[in-house]
Design a protein around this motif. Structure first.
Motif, PDB file in Angstrom:
ATOM      1  N   GLU A 150      26.020   4.473  13.193  1.00  0.00           N
ATOM      2  CA  GLU A 150      25.855   3.466  14.248  1.00  0.00           C
ATOM      3  C   GLU A 150      26.091   4.074  15.623  1.00  0.00           C
ATOM      4  OE1 GLU A 150      28.666   0.542  13.047  1.00  0.00           O
ATOM      5  OE2 GLU A 150      27.486  -0.132  11.313  1.00  0.00           O
ATOM      6  N   ALA A 151      27.040   4.990  15.716  1.00  0.00           N
ATOM      7  CA  ALA A 151      27.315   5.647  16.994  1.00  0.00           C
ATOM      8  C   ALA A 151      26.125   6.474  17.456  1.00  0.00           C
ATOM      9  CB  ALA A 151      28.549   6.538  16.869  1.00  0.00           C
ATOM     10  N   ARG A 152      25.481   7.155  16.508  1.00  0.00           N
ATOM     11  CA  ARG A 152      24.319   7.966  16.866  1.00  0.00           C
ATOM     12  C   ARG A 152      23.186   7.094  17.376  1.00  0.00           C
ATOM     13  NH1 ARG A 152      24.051  10.676  12.436  1.00  0.00           N
ATOM     14  NH2 ARG A 152      22.410   9.492  11.408  1.00  0.00           N
ATOM     15  N   ASP A 153      22.986   5.954  16.743  1.00  0.00           N
ATOM     16  CA  ASP A 153      21.928   5.039  17.192  1.00  0.00           C
ATOM     17  C   ASP A 153      22.228   4.462  18.568  1.00  0.00           C
ATOM     18  OD1 ASP A 153      20.590   5.461  14.822  1.00  0.00           O
ATOM     19  OD2 ASP A 153      21.397   3.668  13.845  1.00  0.00           O
ATOM     20  N   ALA A 154      23.511   4.209  18.842  1.00  0.00           N
ATOM     21  CA  ALA A 154      23.905   3.569  20.104  1.00  0.00           C
ATOM     22  C   ALA A 154      24.302   4.563  21.177  1.00  0.00           C
ATOM     23  CB  ALA A 154      25.075   2.616  19.854  1.00  0.00           C
ATOM     24  N   THR A 155      24.361   5.878  20.805  1.00  0.00           N
ATOM     25  CA  THR A 155      24.871   6.920  21.711  1.00  0.00           C
ATOM     26  C   THR A 155      26.215   6.498  22.298  1.00  0.00           C
ATOM     27  OG1 THR A 155      22.549   7.289  22.309  1.00  0.00           O
ATOM     28  CG2 THR A 155      24.175   8.593  23.479  1.00  0.00           C
ATOM     29  N   LYS A 156      27.106   6.118  21.412  1.00  0.00           N
ATOM     30  CA  LYS A 156      28.432   5.654  21.810  1.00  0.00           C
ATOM     31  C   LYS A 156      29.414   6.016  20.709  1.00  0.00           C
ATOM     32  CE  LYS A 156      30.997   1.446  23.038  1.00  0.00           C
ATOM     33  NZ  LYS A 156      30.913  -0.040  23.175  1.00  0.00           N
ATOM     34  N   LEU A 157      30.559   6.587  21.079  1.00  0.00           N
ATOM     35  CA  LEU A 157      31.528   7.013  20.088  1.00  0.00           C
ATOM     36  C   LEU A 157      32.177   5.824  19.390  1.00  0.00           C
ATOM     37  CD1 LEU A 157      33.463   9.907  21.882  1.00  0.00           C
ATOM     38  CD2 LEU A 157      31.541  10.068  20.306  1.00  0.00           C
ATOM     39  N   PRO A 158      32.418   5.951  18.091  1.00  0.00           N
ATOM     40  CA  PRO A 158      33.215   4.917  17.416  1.00  0.00           C
ATOM     41  C   PRO A 158      34.657   5.007  17.896  1.00  0.00           C
ATOM     42  CG  PRO A 158      32.809   6.752  15.931  1.00  0.00           C
ATOM     43  CD  PRO A 158      32.007   7.022  17.160  1.00  0.00           C
ATOM     44  N   SER A 159      35.357   3.915  17.882  1.00  0.00           N
ATOM     45  CA  SER A 159      36.743   3.943  18.343  1.00  0.00           C
ATOM     46  C   SER A 159      37.629   4.595  17.282  1.00  0.00           C
ATOM     47  CB  SER A 159      37.235   2.523  18.619  1.00  0.00           C
ATOM     48  OG  SER A 159      37.380   1.791  17.414  1.00  0.00           O
ATOM     49  N   ALA A 160      38.713   5.213  17.758  1.00  0.00           N
ATOM     50  CA  ALA A 160      39.657   5.850  16.844  1.00  0.00           C
ATOM     51  C   ALA A 160      40.255   4.824  15.885  1.00  0.00           C
ATOM     52  CB  ALA A 160      40.755   6.545  17.638  1.00  0.00           C
TER      53      ALA A 160
END
Length: 334
Positions: free
Chosen positions: A127-137
Motif C-alpha cells: 500500500e505504501a508503494r502505491d501511495a508513495t507514503k511510508l507506513p507508520s511504525a
C-alpha cells in the motif's frame, strides 16, 4: 510476488542449432506470476516445440493460480482463499501443501529471514508503494504481531491448511517463483526435454545444456539494466537474483524497495542485488532473499551451510563480492 518489474537474471542465447542437431524455439508469456516469463526449448521441429511449450505453460499457469494471494479462480481454493478464510480449516491442493511446507522449512533454515507468514507487514508496504507514503511504525508493529509462522498449521493427512491467527496473512513472494520454476523443470524432464531454459522474471532455470556446451546466463547491472556485470555457465542449474531495483518507490531521495527485513520491518539497506546459483531453483530463490536481508559476513556463513550453492553480492556502492564457488562458474573464465 517479488522480482516483477525487471528481469534480474537474463538468458543470453542465440536462436540457432544446438550441437545435438535441434533448433531453439522461444516463447514469451505475461500471464503467469505477474512477470515476463520466457521458455527456450530445443526440439527437432517447431510443431514439437509448440506442443511442449503449451504443456509447460499450462503447468506453470496451474501453479500461478494456486499460489496467488491476489486473485481468485473458479473451482479452485488457492492462497488467497486461505488468507480470506484465516482462522478456518481449508482443504487445498497437494501443491499448496508442498509450497507451504517448503516455506516453513525456509524460515528455520534462514533463521527467520524468509517468513511466508509476513503478509500483514508486507501488505502495508504494498500500500505504501502505491501511495508513495511510508507506513507508520505503529502500524508495522501492530501487523508484526500476526507474523508467527507457528500459526500456520498444515495437516498432511487431511490435506488442509489453517491460519490459527485470524489476522495472519501469507505472502509467498520470497519462494513461490523459484519453487514453481523447479517443479516446471522437473515436469520438463518428465516430458523428455533434455535441453531448455526457463526464465520467470529473476528466476532462471537451465535444464541440461546446449549440445554439450553450457547455457550462458547474464546477471544484469542493478543500476544499468542494459548491461551485464557477470555471465555464468549453467548446466542443470538455477540462477536467481533478488534486488532493490525491481519493486520500489522513492521518497525524499530515499529508495524503499520491496525486500523487507522481518527484524526491522523496513527495507534491508545492505545491497543492490544478491544472485544465488545452485541446483534447486526454490532453494536459490529462498537464499537470494535471505542473503539480501543480512550483512555479507552473516550471509556467507549461511551460504556455507548449503552445499553446492554460490552467491554474488552487489553492495550499496556497487562493489561485487563473489563466493569461491561463484568464481568457478563464471563464463568468462572458460
Amino acid at each position: 510476488m517479488k522480482k516483477c518489474a525487471a528481469i534480474a537474471a537474463t538468458m543470453l542465447f542465440l536462436l540457432s542449432l544446438c550441437g545435438c542437431g535441434k533448433s531453439a524455439y522461444r516463447y514469451t508469456y505475461t500471464d503467469v506470476f505477474d512477470t515476463v516469463t520466457t521458455f527456450v526449448l530445443y526440439a527437432e521441429n517447431e510443431k514439437t516445440a509448440d506442443a511442449l511449450a503449451e504443456k509447460l505453460h499450462e503447468r506453470l499457469a496451474f501453479y500461478h493460480r494456486l499460489y496467488s494471494i491476489y486473485d481468485t479462480f473458479d473451482g479452485a481454493s488457492n492462497l488467497r482463499t486461505v488468507n480470506e478464510r484465516a482462522g478456518e480449516t481449508v482443504e487445498v491442493e497437494r501443491e499448496i501443501l508442498d509450497l507451504l511446507t517448503f516455506g516453513k522449512d525456509a524460515f528455520v533454515k534462514t533463521n527467520g529471514k524468509v517468513n511466508i507468514a509476513m503478509g500483514s507487514v508486507l501488505q502495508l508496504w504494498h500500500e505504501a508503494r502505491d501511495a508513495t507514503k511510508l507506513p507508520s511504525a505503529s502500524a508495522l508493529a501492530a501487523a508484526a504481531v500476526h507474523c508467527d509462522i507457528e500459526n500456520l498449521l498444515i495437516d498432511e493427512a487431511a490435506q488442509t491448511v489453517r491460519l490459527a491467527d485470524p489476522a495472519m496473512r501469507l505472502d509467498v513472494g520470497a519462494v513461490a517463483k523459484g519453487f514453481a520454476g523447479e517443479r516446471l523443470a522437473d515436469y520438463a524432464r518428465e516430458l523428455g526435454i533434455d535441453s531448455a531454459l526457463f526464465s520467470l522474471g529473476g528466476n532462471v532455470v537451465a535444464v541440461g545444456d546446449k549440445g554439450g556446451e553450457p547455457f550462458v546466463i547474464g546477471i544484469e547491472d542493478p543500476r544499468d539494466l542494459q548491461s551485464y556485470t557477470k555471465k555464468v555457465a549453467a548446466r542443470d542449474l538455477a540462477v536467481v537474483t533478488s534486488g532493490d531495483y525491481q519493486r520500489y518507490f522513492t521518497l525524499d531521495g530515499v529508495r524503499y524497495h520491496h525486500l523487507i527485513d522481518p527484524a526491522t520491518r523496513y527495507p534491508a539497506p545492505f545491497f543492490q542485488a544478491v544472485t544465488v546459483v545452485g541446483a534447486d531453483s526454490g532453494v536459490a530463490d529462498m537464499l537470494s532473499t535471505a542473503l539480501f536481508l543480512m550483512p555479507q559476513d552473516e550471509g556467507a556463513a549461511l551460504l556455507a551451510t548449503f552445499d553446492g550453492y554460490a552467491a554474488m553480492w552487489t553492495d550499496a556502492n556497487g562493489t561485487q563480492i563473489l563466493s569461491d564457488k561463484f568464481e568457478e562458474i563464471l563464463y568468462n573464465q572458460r
